[in-house]
Design an enzyme around this catalytic site. Structure first.
Site, short mmCIF file in Angstrom:
data_model
loop_
_atom_site.label_atom_id
_atom_site.label_comp_id
_atom_site.label_asym_id
_atom_site.label_seq_id
_atom_site.Cartn_x
_atom_site.Cartn_y
_atom_site.Cartn_z
N CYS A 179 -18.95 -23.32 36.60
CA CYS A 179 -18.12 -24.03 35.63
C CYS A 179 -16.94 -23.16 35.18
CB CYS A 179 -18.97 -24.50 34.45
SG CYS A 179 -18.15 -25.79 33.47
N HIS A 213 -23.04 -27.18 36.68
CA HIS A 213 -24.01 -26.17 36.24
C HIS A 213 -25.29 -26.31 37.06
CE1 HIS A 213 -22.28 -24.41 32.47
NE2 HIS A 213 -21.51 -25.48 32.58
N GLU A 229 -27.68 -24.29 37.29
CA GLU A 229 -28.86 -23.75 36.58
C GLU A 229 -29.60 -24.84 35.80
OE1 GLU A 229 -25.50 -22.97 33.52
OE2 GLU A 229 -25.75 -23.32 35.68
#
Length: 228
Positions: free
Chosen positions: A106, A205, A207
């Site tokens: 990002c 993102h 994660e």
């Protein structure tokens, strides 16, 4: 008994802010661990020196990048973190000089582009004439990856679903980078360098999507290349 579990795990330096970013840090830490690495948190307070000992660099998400770094409109009301900007520019300089793998997430993808000489759209809605732009942690955005790109090979897909937490995006692409992913609107969602062994940036993102194989593949590739 001595715990030897971390000795075979490559050290991945992960940038975050001094304030906030706690959820992103913990999820990045988890994703790196599940991929076989060990995450080390770097903040403006700690400085970039851990990059000299790290096996790879992960530039995490967070506040907007200061517009002065790419000749943007500094009068816009955005939340910036100049100390973190400095941290990540210093860390990138060290990482690229050492030739270690780099992944930008990002804000991190935007920072790679700015560091190498590119610019940003400071507000997507204004730049693309949109009434609204969905921001969500859920994988509801479709991203098309360029045929034959290295990122697509890593993710084993030419089309993925991703989340979207940004309101800024890459505008002018830096020299030496390729735009290899775009959403339905045409906004750049992924970049890579053909000249670096491992230099990628994704606008989403991964994660937050540690339960989806294409996104965990990014962390696995980062750790795998860091062993080399």
């Amino acid at each position: 008994m001595t715990d030897n579990s971390n000795k075979s795990r490559p050290l991945i330096a992960v940038t975050t802010s001094n304030r906030g970013s706690r959820m992103m840090w913990w999820l990045n830490r988890l994703s790196v661990y599940l991929a076989g690495g060990k995450a080390h948190r770097m903040t403006p307070d700690t400085g970039p020196e851990a990059t000299r000992d790290a096996d790879a660099l992960l530039i995490g998400g967070g506040d907007d990048i200061g517009a002065a770094l790419y000749q943007g409109d500094v009068s816009l009301d955005i939340r910036i973190d100049p100390k973190r900007d400095h941290l990540e520019q210093s860390a990138l300089a060290i990482a690229l000089e050492r030739g270690i793998p780099v992944l930008g997430v990002c804000r991190g993808a935007q920072m790679i582009n700015v560091f190498l000489g590119g610019s940003l759209h400071q507000e997507i809605k204004d730049a693309f004439g949109l009434k609204k732009y969905r921001r969500t942690t859920l994988p509801l955005k479709h991203v098309h990856l360029s045929s034959g790109c290295r990122l697509g090979q890593i993710m084993a897909r030419d089309k993925i679903t991703a989340n979207s937490l940004h309101h800024q995006a890459i505008d002018r692409l830096a020299p030496g980078l390729n735009a290899v992913g775009r959403d339905e609107i045409g906004i750049i969602q992924a970049i890579e360098s053909p000249d670096h062994p491992f230099l990628f940036g994704v606008q989403w993102h991964p994660e937050f999507l540690f339960w989806q194989r294409p996104h965990t593949a990014l962390f696995k590739a980062l750790v795998r290349h860091s062993r080399q």
